[in-house]
Scaffold this active site. Sequence first.
Site, PDB file in Angstrom:
ATOM      1  N   ARG A   1       0.868  -1.106   0.010  1.00  0.00           N
ATOM      2  CA  ARG A   1       0.128  -0.113   0.016  1.00  0.00           C
ATOM      3  C   ARG A   1       0.853   1.272  -0.084  1.00  0.00           C
ATOM      4  NH1 ARG A   1      -3.872  -0.378   4.900  1.00  0.00           N
ATOM      5  NH2 ARG A   1      -2.246  -1.513   5.671  1.00  0.00           N
TER       6      ARG A   1
ATOM      7  N   LYS B   1     -20.375   3.582  -7.128  1.00  0.00           N
ATOM      8  CA  LYS B   1     -19.811   2.564  -7.346  1.00  0.00           C
ATOM      9  C   LYS B   1     -19.351   2.240  -8.888  1.00  0.00           C
ATOM     10  CE  LYS B   1     -21.495  -1.116  -5.449  1.00  0.00           C
ATOM     11  NZ  LYS B   1     -20.356  -1.775  -4.898  1.00  0.00           N
TER      12      LYS B   1
ATOM     13  N   ARG C   1      -8.363   4.621   0.173  1.00  0.00           N
ATOM     14  CA  ARG C   1      -9.119   3.789   1.047  1.00  0.00           C
ATOM     15  C   ARG C   1      -8.992   2.221   0.478  1.00  0.00           C
ATOM     16  NH1 ARG C   1     -11.752   1.965   5.387  1.00  0.00           N
ATOM     17  NH2 ARG C   1     -13.640   0.782   4.613  1.00  0.00           N
TER      18      ARG C   1
ATOM     19  N   TRP D   1     -19.148  -8.626   0.520  1.00  0.00           N
ATOM     20  CA  TRP D   1     -17.965  -7.945   1.107  1.00  0.00           C
ATOM     21  C   TRP D   1     -16.791  -9.113   1.151  1.00  0.00           C
ATOM     22  CZ3 TRP D   1     -20.013  -3.691   4.572  1.00  0.00           C
ATOM     23  CH2 TRP D   1     -20.669  -2.667   3.819  1.00  0.00           C
TER      24      TRP D   1
ATOM     25  N   HIS E   1     -30.718  -2.691   8.734  1.00  0.00           N
ATOM     26  CA  HIS E   1     -30.201  -1.369   8.484  1.00  0.00           C
ATOM     27  C   HIS E   1     -29.489  -1.679   7.053  1.00  0.00           C
ATOM     28  CE1 HIS E   1     -27.878   2.051   8.183  1.00  0.00           C
ATOM     29  NE2 HIS E   1     -26.828   1.455   8.140  1.00  0.00           N
TER      30      HIS E   1
ATOM     31  N   HIS F   1     -21.796  10.772   8.182  1.00  0.00           N
ATOM     32  CA  HIS F   1     -20.463  10.739   7.422  1.00  0.00           C
ATOM     33  C   HIS F   1     -19.720  12.251   7.543  1.00  0.00           C
ATOM     34  CE1 HIS F   1     -22.990   7.806   5.696  1.00  0.00           C
ATOM     35  NE2 HIS F   1     -21.944   7.085   5.522  1.00  0.00           N
TER      36      HIS F   1
HETATM   37  N1  GLN Z   1     -23.987  -1.822  12.758  1.00  0.00           N
HETATM   38  C1  GLN Z   1     -23.032  -1.468  11.803  1.00  0.00           C
HETATM   39  C2  GLN Z   1     -22.614  -0.060  12.679  1.00  0.00           C
HETATM   40  O1  GLN Z   1     -23.397   0.738  13.177  1.00  0.00           O
HETATM   41  C3  GLN Z   1     -23.668  -0.848  10.573  1.00  0.00           C
HETATM   42  C4  GLN Z   1     -22.724  -0.479   9.695  1.00  0.00           C
HETATM   43  C5  GLN Z   1     -22.982  -0.318   8.033  1.00  0.00           C
HETATM   44  O2  GLN Z   1     -24.101   0.062   8.018  1.00  0.00           O
HETATM   45  N2  GLN Z   1     -22.115  -0.036   7.321  1.00  0.00           N
HETATM   46  O3  GLN Z   1     -21.588   0.205  12.404  1.00  0.00           O
HETATM   47 ZN    ZN Z   2     -24.960   1.936   7.363  1.00  0.00          ZN
END
Ligand code: GLN
Ligand code: ZN
Length: 764
Positions: free
Chosen positions: A16, A116, A520, A566, A646, A699
Amino acid sequence: MTHVTLAGFPRIGLKRELKRALESFWAGAIAANELLDTARLLRTRHWQLARDAGADSVPCNDFSLYDHVLDTAVLFDVIPDRYRELHETDRLAGYFAMARGHKRNGIDLHALEMTKWFDTNYHYLVPELHSGQRFRLVGHKPLDEFREARAAGFDARPVLPGPVTFLLLSKTTDGSDRLALLDALLPAYAELLETLAAAGAPWVQLDEPCLATDLDDTARHALRHAYRVLANGQRPKLLLANYFGPLGANLGVLKNLPVDGVHADLVRGANELDALLDTLPANATLSAGVVDGRNVWRSRPDQVLPRLQRAQSRLGTGHLWLAPSCSLLHVPIDLTLETALDRGLRASLSFARQKIEELRVYADALDGSAEAEAALEAQGALLVRRAQAPGVVNEAVRRRLHELTPQAALRRSGYATRVQAQRKARPLPLLPTTTIGSFPQTPELRKARADHRAGKLDDTAYDKVIASEIEHCIRYQEQAGLDVLVHGEAERNDMVEYFGEQLEGYAFTRHGWVQSYGSRCVKPPLIYGDVAREKPITVRWSTYAQSLTRKPVKGMLTGPVTMLQWSFVRDDIPRETVCRQIALALRDEVHDLEAAGIHVIQIDEPAFREGLPLRRADWQTCLAWAVECFRISAGGVRDTTEIHSHMCYSEFNDIIEAVAAMDADVISIECSRSRMELLDAFVRFRYPNGIGPGVYDIHSPRVPAAAEITELLDKAMQVLQPEQLWVNPDCGLKTRGWKEVKPSLEAMVEAARQMRARHGVVSA
Ligand code: GLN
Ligand code: ZN
């Protein structure tokens, strides 16, 4: 001699090096020339590596300091006005401002949008165009890198995105038609081709992976038009490259197209070889992408060799090149560093360098080398043996999958019944507040984990650090007034790695880095065998957290689709089978959590959408098994157990039905950056279950005010029922500091209180 080449190589460096140099440069620790020296060194090293591995020619201009789409935009002067001044005074500063924003000396420029790259985990920067956009060849990166390669003695082929793919990857800021700009863009490409021809480049590779996606007639016409125009001028030979899938309905674009060669993805498009051979323009060279550039497993000679022999007999040796299916950007560089991997497993793997070596052996075999034929036979035998190696097949897992009935994917009752049972078992205020799972990963936590890994901190001491962090997190949430708490994920480094490390069938590399964007990188785990869970993974810390409070604590798991998406996934059984195996392992975890008194369980699926195939026609099948896997992992729990999920993206419109079919009791989704625009999806489709559209952007370090949040909640209430709504941030908080997290969550709780008051409910 059969020619071996490649469409592109990773840029980041074996150790890297590029990441380090970039980050030092951004931090002001090294000067621009040091960064550029590192870049040059890496390019030469990679060309050398490819040649030593057996490549006859190499790509150039595949290297990038940040992103190759951005490079192309800069090359043709596609620089939005806001960056122009900076770019003119300092090119590198302008370039990085477009890539990652710029805040210095009173200038505040936000970055270009990033998205992406097809269905990979690489992200490119989206060029901004507008109607009347002008294009000029202003850069010379392809020329410089070609000269650099040639001076170092390499047979190099400049590579860049082709004009149609470039336009289709861009966006217009005024909503005008991107392809309408093609005729304005082509002269700039033609000029570039002319310059490269004058410099002596024998070939240029124009990447048009848009050919692997659904194209309408206008786009197909644009492609044919573009290459007819480009074929006219002074130019090197043109290699038109498609990858990431078969050409499918776009195959006809190639008919009589005036290009000198075509690169095709013959891994994902393996079934298309014969049709392709029938369609190739006369006398064209085929760059046969027969070794998978998207995965890390050795190719199967019994499949690859017959294909190549067919191609060779049709084309003759002079017109056949061998290559990986796509750029090697998506795999790690060199397997020989992975000395800690199981030897049998290692023998079945192939990283960038090994892939070129594989191609060399195929080429030599085609040229009649007995030694190469023997090597391929040995590779075939090795893969057969590998299939019987310990850990690859787990009979118990196979049996369980075989016996799985559709009932496994069902909850005991429908949502309407469940939600009543849940509210009775756990009364919550209207608009309950919660978070997505992780709390800040502080420097102290990271240090403790590093020390623990290095053996400097023993298990007991490490566990103590984790326990005290969990306690701190619970106490904070109680004090802040959140309704459904989380343990904070202090014990997790990464949401996939943490689970993978505790599941059978997974392995981890030490240096298997792949670029995600800019500096990254990610290190995807390998799924090499049947996935099984030996023992509970999260029960200990979840129950510990629950023991500290009377409020409900959410258990936190990574969902099957994300665990798959992933990772580098074995290629000897279908992906959906692997996904079902993971789903079963998670199902056991869900049941153990439930039995241990955790009654709210979140199964994260942030990668649910990105796994979708490039072509719409393939979506339904894929979504069907993805949804089923999620439901298997959540299925069978009691009605009173509340399953959350989520997802973190906002393009929701086209998969909303599938998301509803997952039938989670509550989903939380990213929303705040688009200012709840995604709620449009809910105008068209009445989403039935609980939902938490993220109310602030984690973010960004910015702390939201309660009033902004109530405004967003008001918006949400226009399309959703108040009883459905949950209040939560956009995503996990692990990348933030407590300094920002506290006031943000407090504003969020305050906003929920105000909303309840307005709706005539008094908060507890
Ligand atoms: N549960 C994970 C977190 O809170 C969810 C992360 C994600 O959505 N990439 O970090
Ligand atoms: Zn998330």
